[in-house]
Write a protein that holds these residues in place. Sequence first.
Motif, PDB file in Angstrom:
ATOM      1  N   VAL A  77       0.844  -1.199   0.000  1.00 44.35           N
ATOM      2  CA  VAL A  77       0.000   0.000   0.000  1.00 44.35           C
ATOM      3  C   VAL A  77       0.880   1.250   0.000  1.00 44.35           C
ATOM      4  CG1 VAL A  77      -1.599   1.331   1.448  1.00 44.35           C
ATOM      5  CG2 VAL A  77      -2.000  -1.105   1.048  1.00 44.35           C
ATOM      6  N   ARG A  78       1.948   1.206   0.766  1.00 52.15           N
ATOM      7  CA  ARG A  78       2.868   2.343   0.839  1.00 52.15           C
ATOM      8  C   ARG A  78       3.448   2.675  -0.529  1.00 52.15           C
ATOM      9  NH1 ARG A  78       5.731   4.852   4.805  1.00 52.15           N
ATOM     10  NH2 ARG A  78       6.593   6.722   3.880  1.00 52.15           N
ATOM     11  N   ARG A  79       3.792   1.630  -1.277  1.00 51.24           N
ATOM     12  CA  ARG A  79       4.320   1.866  -2.624  1.00 51.24           C
ATOM     13  C   ARG A  79       3.272   2.528  -3.504  1.00 51.24           C
ATOM     14  NH1 ARG A  79       7.185  -3.174  -2.215  1.00 51.24           N
ATOM     15  NH2 ARG A  79       5.973  -4.288  -3.770  1.00 51.24           N
ATOM     16  N   GLY A  80       2.012   2.102  -3.313  1.00 46.42           N
ATOM     17  CA  GLY A  80       0.919   2.705  -4.081  1.00 46.42           C
ATOM     18  C   GLY A  80       0.733   4.171  -3.730  1.00 46.42           C
ATOM     19  N   ILE A  81       0.830   4.496  -2.450  1.00 45.65           N
ATOM     20  CA  ILE A  81       0.687   5.889  -2.006  1.00 45.65           C
ATOM     21  C   ILE A  81       1.820   6.733  -2.600  1.00 45.65           C
ATOM     22  CG2 ILE A  81       0.809   7.414   0.014  1.00 45.65           C
ATOM     23  CD1 ILE A  81      -0.693   5.195   1.580  1.00 45.65           C
ATOM     24  N   ASP A  82       3.017   6.177  -2.588  1.00 48.60           N
ATOM     25  CA  ASP A  82       4.152   6.898  -3.174  1.00 48.60           C
ATOM     26  C   ASP A  82       3.939   7.136  -4.669  1.00 48.60           C
ATOM     27  OD1 ASP A  82       5.333   6.956  -0.709  1.00 48.60           O
ATOM     28  OD2 ASP A  82       6.731   5.305  -1.101  1.00 48.60           O
ATOM     29  N   ALA A  83       3.373   6.124  -5.353  1.00 45.30           N
ATOM     30  CA  ALA A  83       3.150   6.247  -6.791  1.00 45.30           C
ATOM     31  C   ALA A  83       2.113   7.320  -7.105  1.00 45.30           C
ATOM     32  CB  ALA A  83       2.715   4.898  -7.364  1.00 45.30           C
ATOM     33  N   LEU A  84       1.176   7.538  -6.186  1.00 47.49           N
ATOM     34  CA  LEU A  84       0.143   8.561  -6.427  1.00 47.49           C
ATOM     35  C   LEU A  84       0.700   9.972  -6.274  1.00 47.49           C
ATOM     36  CD1 LEU A  84      -2.930   7.061  -4.546  1.00 47.49           C
ATOM     37  CD2 LEU A  84      -2.797   7.516  -7.008  1.00 47.49           C
ATOM     38  N   GLY A  85       1.775  10.116  -5.531  1.00 42.69           N
ATOM     39  CA  GLY A  85       2.374  11.439  -5.333  1.00 42.69           C
ATOM     40  C   GLY A  85       1.728  12.198  -4.193  1.00 42.69           C
ATOM     41  N   ASP A  86       2.168  13.442  -4.022  1.00 41.82           N
ATOM     42  CA  ASP A  86       1.801  14.214  -2.836  1.00 41.82           C
ATOM     43  C   ASP A  86       0.719  15.255  -3.073  1.00 41.82           C
ATOM     44  OD1 ASP A  86       3.199  13.082  -0.828  1.00 41.82           O
ATOM     45  OD2 ASP A  86       5.022  14.266  -1.147  1.00 41.82           O
ATOM     46  N   GLY A  87       0.040  15.178  -4.189  1.00 43.10           N
ATOM     47  CA  GLY A  87      -0.973  16.190  -4.504  1.00 43.10           C
ATOM     48  C   GLY A  87      -2.114  16.185  -3.502  1.00 43.10           C
ATOM     49  N   PRO A  88      -2.888  17.289  -3.438  1.00 41.86           N
ATOM     50  CA  PRO A  88      -4.002  17.342  -2.494  1.00 41.86           C
ATOM     51  C   PRO A  88      -5.074  16.304  -2.817  1.00 41.86           C
ATOM     52  CG  PRO A  88      -4.010  19.259  -3.944  1.00 41.86           C
ATOM     53  CD  PRO A  88      -2.763  18.503  -4.238  1.00 41.86           C
ATOM     54  N   LEU A  89      -5.630  15.740  -1.779  1.00 41.10           N
ATOM     55  CA  LEU A  89      -6.528  14.605  -1.945  1.00 41.10           C
ATOM     56  C   LEU A  89      -7.469  14.575  -0.743  1.00 41.10           C
ATOM     57  CD1 LEU A  89      -6.470  12.243  -4.019  1.00 41.10           C
ATOM     58  CD2 LEU A  89      -5.062  10.977  -2.391  1.00 41.10           C
ATOM     59  N   GLU A  90      -8.766  14.511  -1.000  1.00 40.61           N
ATOM     60  CA  GLU A  90      -9.699  14.418   0.136  1.00 40.61           C
ATOM     61  C   GLU A  90      -9.916  12.966   0.571  1.00 40.61           C
ATOM     62  OE1 GLU A  90     -10.705  16.805  -2.374  1.00 40.61           O
ATOM     63  OE2 GLU A  90      -9.911  18.377  -1.068  1.00 40.61           O
ATOM     64  N   TYR A  91      -9.918  12.063  -0.409  1.00 43.62           N
ATOM     65  CA  TYR A  91     -10.179  10.653  -0.080  1.00 43.62           C
ATOM     66  C   TYR A  91      -9.205   9.736  -0.798  1.00 43.62           C
ATOM     67  CZ  TYR A  91     -14.673  12.212   1.729  1.00 43.62           C
ATOM     68  OH  TYR A  91     -15.635  12.843   2.454  1.00 43.62           O
ATOM     69  N   LEU A  92      -8.687   8.773  -0.050  1.00 38.29           N
ATOM     70  CA  LEU A  92      -7.955   7.675  -0.673  1.00 38.29           C
ATOM     71  C   LEU A  92      -8.712   6.388  -0.349  1.00 38.29           C
ATOM     72  CD1 LEU A  92      -5.519   6.401  -2.136  1.00 38.29           C
ATOM     73  CD2 LEU A  92      -4.398   6.220   0.096  1.00 38.29           C
ATOM     74  N   PHE A  93      -9.188   5.722  -1.382  1.00 36.09           N
ATOM     75  CA  PHE A  93      -9.871   4.439  -1.192  1.00 36.09           C
ATOM     76  C   PHE A  93      -8.887   3.308  -1.482  1.00 36.09           C
ATOM     77  CE2 PHE A  93     -13.274   7.416  -2.178  1.00 36.09           C
ATOM     78  CZ  PHE A  93     -14.208   7.114  -1.199  1.00 36.09           C
ATOM     79  N   ILE A  94      -8.872   2.337  -0.590  1.00 37.77           N
ATOM     80  CA  ILE A  94      -8.068   1.132  -0.818  1.00 37.77           C
ATOM     81  C   ILE A  94      -9.040  -0.028  -0.983  1.00 37.77           C
ATOM     82  CG2 ILE A  94      -6.261  -0.380   0.033  1.00 37.77           C
ATOM     83  CD1 ILE A  94      -5.411   1.896   1.938  1.00 37.77           C
ATOM     84  N   GLU A  95      -9.081  -0.590  -2.182  1.00 41.61           N
ATOM     85  CA  GLU A  95      -9.955  -1.740  -2.428  1.00 41.61           C
ATOM     86  C   GLU A  95      -9.114  -3.002  -2.266  1.00 41.61           C
ATOM     87  OE1 GLU A  95     -12.107  -1.784  -6.192  1.00 41.61           O
ATOM     88  OE2 GLU A  95     -12.227  -3.976  -6.090  1.00 41.61           O
TER      89      GLU A  95
END
Lengths: 223, 135
Positions: free
Chosen positions: A102-120
């Motif tokens: 999951v951490r690798r996925g978060i890193d791949a998404l980058g640091d942009g502003p985000l209200e929701y992150l869904f993990i399926e």
Amino acid sequence: MAETVRTIVVRRDVLADVNADAAAERVRMAKRGTLVVHLVSSPGSGKTTLLEATARRFAGRRRIAVLVGDIETDRDARRLGPLAPTVQLTTGGACHLEFPLVRRGIDALGDGPLEYLFIENVGNLVCPASHDLGEHLRVVLISVTEGDDKPGKYPKMFRTSRLMLVSKCDLLPHVPFSMDRVAEDARRIQPDLDLIAVAALDGTGMESWCDYLERERDRLVGD
Amino acid sequence: MHEQSLLRSVLEHSDAIRRKHHASRIKEVRVEVGALAGVDPTLLASAFHRVESGDFPIPESLVIDEVPLTGVCSACDDEHTMEDFRPDCPACGAWLRFVRGDAFRLISVTLVDARNEGPTLSSEGPVGREESTRG
């Protein structure tokens, strides 16, 4: 040469280190203003369809991103990709996601502003229950076609979840599924479990679900 | 099933403890598996029997303590095993508050130290170390 035998007492959770990493990520995401929502269910209960409908409802209002876990293929990511930034996490055979992936996925998404992150998560009502992915909210889906006896059969998943979404509720007239029975069974295990009935294809309950998310985000992250 | 990867975490952690304490090998690793831990003790045991020595030596034995799901009554304070998730106290019928049985924990690691009493160091192989470790 002499030998001595000694016992070192540890008494520590086996997953303590990775759980500490997940907890740190939870704090970091809250500071970013991002509510992390972890969706679990058996295969085919409608997690991806729910996320498609959720992304459409939030379009233009809330920035969302999705990490989608599967054993093989990027089929879910191809469905969700046109609606929200999506990273496919392929476990290569493992039956559940673990935090390092999951951490690798978060890193791949980058640091942009985000209200929701869904993990399926991978469709599985057993193993995902034991792994903290750094989420603020764990949501278990159960579709009406699966039967209302599932909470008692998969107690840990329901015990560790805070919201139960009863999905495909538009099919209720056609299946022997009782909302009362499923609620009673689930709350025997987790008395504080919230419950919302949804049908992502016709929109039933989608407003309640999105309002619930907004309240959770206000409460956990602040705005 | 995830017992294999959980076992690997247990063995890695145990070996880190062995190295920290400068012990030569591990006699026993003891773990606790709660009824609601999401870990199957049988699968864990079979994963241990199949594990092959790779980056580090495998302990001689793995002891698995199974812990039942346990609750304390909110009214009479009695402790009861929560069979089948029964949430009510068998004595008085009030609500049972869950207290124990959902953890998978490493409890202890039993280490064997081979002490060389002369000035010679580590020239002896593992032969001869087996006898005194039992009991």
